[in-house]
Design an enzyme around this catalytic site. Structure first.
Site, PDB file in Angstrom:
ATOM      1  N   LYS A  23       1.264 -19.676  34.931  1.00 30.88           N
ATOM      2  CA  LYS A  23       2.144 -20.214  33.879  1.00 30.88           C
ATOM      3  C   LYS A  23       2.051 -21.738  33.825  1.00 30.88           C
ATOM      4  CE  LYS A  23       6.826 -19.633  34.181  1.00 30.88           C
ATOM      5  NZ  LYS A  23       7.574 -20.882  33.948  1.00 30.88           N
ATOM      6  N   SER A  24       2.154 -22.386  34.972  1.00 25.45           N
ATOM      7  CA  SER A  24       2.139 -23.863  34.995  1.00 25.45           C
ATOM      8  C   SER A  24       0.819 -24.404  34.449  1.00 25.45           C
ATOM      9  CB  SER A  24       2.309 -24.365  36.434  1.00 25.45           C
ATOM     10  OG  SER A  24       3.569 -24.015  36.918  1.00 25.45           O
ATOM     11  N   SER A 168      10.977 -32.079  41.765  1.00 23.32           N
ATOM     12  CA  SER A 168      10.619 -31.353  40.551  1.00 23.32           C
ATOM     13  C   SER A 168       9.266 -31.795  40.013  1.00 23.32           C
ATOM     14  CB  SER A 168      11.709 -31.567  39.485  1.00 23.32           C
ATOM     15  OG  SER A 168      11.236 -31.155  38.229  1.00 23.32           O
ATOM     16  N   GLN A 170       8.185 -30.719  37.265  1.00 22.13           N
ATOM     17  CA  GLN A 170       8.376 -30.896  35.822  1.00 22.13           C
ATOM     18  C   GLN A 170       8.737 -32.337  35.510  1.00 22.13           C
ATOM     19  OE1 GLN A 170      11.229 -27.928  34.595  1.00 22.13           O
ATOM     20  NE2 GLN A 170       9.760 -26.265  34.839  1.00 22.13           N
ATOM     21  N   ASP A 316       9.758 -20.690  43.016  1.00 20.81           N
ATOM     22  CA  ASP A 316       9.859 -19.554  42.090  1.00 20.81           C
ATOM     23  C   ASP A 316       9.797 -18.207  42.813  1.00 20.81           C
ATOM     24  OD1 ASP A 316      10.085 -21.265  39.951  1.00 20.81           O
ATOM     25  OD2 ASP A 316       7.943 -21.286  39.531  1.00 20.81           O
ATOM     26  N   LYS A 343      17.606 -23.257  37.616  1.00 21.22           N
ATOM     27  CA  LYS A 343      16.508 -22.468  37.033  1.00 21.22           C
ATOM     28  C   LYS A 343      17.025 -21.657  35.827  1.00 21.22           C
ATOM     29  CE  LYS A 343      13.516 -24.089  39.800  1.00 21.22           C
ATOM     30  NZ  LYS A 343      12.555 -25.046  39.249  1.00 21.22           N
ATOM     31  N   ARG A 389      12.366 -13.618  36.659  1.00 20.22           N
ATOM     32  CA  ARG A 389      12.060 -13.393  38.084  1.00 20.22           C
ATOM     33  C   ARG A 389      13.112 -12.502  38.748  1.00 20.22           C
ATOM     34  NH1 ARG A 389       7.414 -16.121  38.254  1.00 20.22           N
ATOM     35  NH2 ARG A 389       7.370 -18.164  37.285  1.00 20.22           N
TER      36      ARG A 389
HETATM   37  C1  S3P Z   1       7.016 -25.790  37.140  1.00 13.95           C
HETATM   38  C2  S3P Z   1       7.707 -26.407  38.134  1.00 13.95           C
HETATM   39  C3  S3P Z   1       8.855 -25.789  38.812  1.00 13.95           C
HETATM   40  C4  S3P Z   1       8.904 -24.279  38.601  1.00 13.95           C
HETATM   41  C5  S3P Z   1       8.651 -23.884  37.178  1.00 13.95           C
HETATM   42  C6  S3P Z   1       7.314 -24.421  36.692  1.00 13.95           C
HETATM   43  C7  S3P Z   1       5.927 -26.536  36.494  1.00 13.95           C
HETATM   44  O1  S3P Z   1      10.047 -26.360  38.314  1.00 13.95           O
HETATM   45  O2  S3P Z   1      10.149 -23.760  39.024  1.00 13.95           O
HETATM   46  O3  S3P Z   1       8.639 -22.470  37.050  1.00 13.95           O
HETATM   47  O4  S3P Z   1       5.094 -25.911  35.801  1.00 13.95           O
HETATM   48  O5  S3P Z   1       5.860 -27.762  36.669  1.00 13.95           O
HETATM   49  P1  S3P Z   1      10.619 -27.741  38.948  1.00 13.95           P
HETATM   50  O6  S3P Z   1       9.460 -28.627  39.115  1.00 13.95           O
HETATM   51  O7  S3P Z   1      11.618 -28.301  37.989  1.00 13.95           O
HETATM   52  O8  S3P Z   1      11.240 -27.325  40.254  1.00 13.95           O
END
Ligand code: S3P
Length: 430
Positions: A23-24, A168, A170, A316, A343, A389
């Site tokens: 996914k990422s 994070s 993200q 996750d 989350k 999840r």
């Molecule tokens: C992700 C980072 C994670 C993860 C999410 C996808 C990403 O979140 O939980 O499912 O693709 O960068 P955080 O970085 O906010 O913890």
């Protein structure tokens, strides 16, 4: 509201499975392909709802993106050709789209409005809005810019040095993407390492980034060139089957071509530490990301303490690890995982409530949970609370349950794994 009746199995799980794309990495392939000049071909793309939101967002900015199943073609024309969208952008349930896209939009001289579903509307956006405002973007939203709906007027960003207060990827990625659109050099420092797919993919698109023990520096206004990206299998999706095989007696399963980026493989460390019979084979590198196949067989496991640096590497996977812990000998204590509260649901609350509803002995704490082992799973009614999840964790629990489980809201599983139930069916030996 829909429901799905999940019946226990009397047999075991056997065979091989290819899980869908990560996914990422799928999100980032669309983002970089849209910022780059030239064609990007993405193969084994995750055809899940969250990643489709990222595609739709860039299509709304005029990027020509064509998807045929798991193959996506992006006709990149570079950042300067991105257009102001005519309408607000719907991010659905996707936190990754929200945080990463905000970083891109902050750098564009246009106006944007972003909104999401009920869950995303409750998730914190100030963690990314605050540094982007420091860079010069004008961002506002509900409760002083903390929550969606959010509006952005971007452009003319200046670079910053930013130390992420939250663990994070993200947030790190959002600031790096804004740094790419800014003048000068932007630095992000993180105390605990989080997934580094943004950094890897920038390099795959010909960009330059400096990484030095927790500090990442990116030069602004770099031109990126379209490329081909093959997305490895998602270890976070594989985790459900790894643990299913570990807890269903007699099982032996191989998950093929799974991404093994070290920032994501905490689940393998946890399985090892709990004593699971697990082996990684066929290790190689595809498109800058390590990949391999993972074999797991049923074996008794023991409870452990899980805390500290490993948490972002299993963030996750904690819901499914909690289920594994219910089947272990002894107690498992998870700490330092307060991020779970932000989350798709508050995953400390939702994991505890669901597992309790089906017979487990589990208690939530401020930053984690305490799980008693040797617990029977008794069946009953369990809600996914709209969290993919949690839904998949309940489906795995049903395999070893003494009675059927009625899963409320199963539809959310399509967010990251639309084929989950048909893949599960393939490995159940009748
Ligand atoms: C992700 C980072 C994670 C993860 C999410 C996808 C990403 O979140 O939980 O499912 O693709 O960068 P955080 O970085 O906010 O913890």
């Amino acid at each position: 509201m829909t429901e799905k009746l999940l019946t226990p199995i009397s047999s075991s799980l056997q065979g091989e499975l290819h899980v869908p794309g990560d996914k990422s990495i799928s999100h980032r392939a669309i983002i970089f392909g849209s910022l780059a000049s030239g064609t990007t071909k993405v193969t084994h793309f995750l055809d899940g709802e969250d990643c489709l939101r990222t595609i739709a967002a860039f299509q709304a900015m005029g990027v020509n993106i064509e998807k045929q199943g798991q193959t996506v073609l992006i006709d990149g024309k570079g950042v300067k050709e991105l257009k102001e969208p005519l309408e607000p952008i719907n991010l659905g349930n996707s936190g990754t789209t929200a945080r990463l896209l905000l970083g891109v939009l902050a750098g564009l001289p246009y106006h944007f409005t972003l909104y999401g579903d009920e869950s995303l509307t409750k998730r914190p956006m100030d963690r990314i809005a605050v540094p982007l405002k420091q860079m010069g973007a004008v961002i506002d939203g509900r409760e002083n810019g903390k929550y969606l709906p959010i509006s952005v007027r971007g452009g003319n960003l200046k670079s910053i040095s930013f130390e992420t207060p939250v663990k994070s990827a993200q947030v790190k990625s959002g600031v790096l993407l804004a740094g790419l659109m800014a003048d000068g050099w932007t630095t992000v420092t993180e105390k605990t390492t989080t997934r580094d797919h943004t950094e890897n993919m920038l390099e795959a698109f010909g960009g330059k980034i400096k990484k030095q023990s927790g500090t990442i520096t990116i030069e602004g206004k770099q031109s990126l060139i379209g490329t081909d990206i093959h997305v490895p299998g998602d270890i976070s999706s594989a985790a459900f089957f790894l643990i299913a095989a570990a807890i269903v007696p007699g099982s032996s399963l191989t998950l093929k071509d799974v991404g093994l980026n070290p920032t994501r493989t905490g689940i393998l460390d946890v399985l090892h530490a709990m004593g699971a019979a697990i082996q990684v084979v066929e290790e190689r590198t595809i498109g800058g990301e390590p990949v391999g196949s993972i074999t797991v067989s049923y074996s008794p496991v023991k409870g452990i303490d899980i805390n500290g640096e490993i948490i972002p590497r299993i963030i996750d996977e904690i819901p499914i690890i909690a289920l594994l812990a219910t089947q272990a000998e002894g107690e498992t204590i998870i700490r330092d995982a307060e991020e779970l509260r932000y989350k798709e649901t508050d995953r400390i609350e939702s994991v505890v409530q669901t597992l309790k509803a089906i017979g487990a002995d589990i208690e939530g704490t401020k930053d984690g949970m305490i799980i008693k082992g040797n617990s029977s799973i008794d069946g009953g009614v369990a809600d996914s609370f709209g969290d993919h999840r949690i839904g998949m964790m309940i489906a795995v629990a049903s395999l070893i349950s003494s009675q059927p489980i009625t899963l409320k809201n199963p539809g959310c599983i399509a967010i990251s794994y639309p084929e989950f139930f048909s893949d599960l069916k393939k490995i159940i030996v009748e």
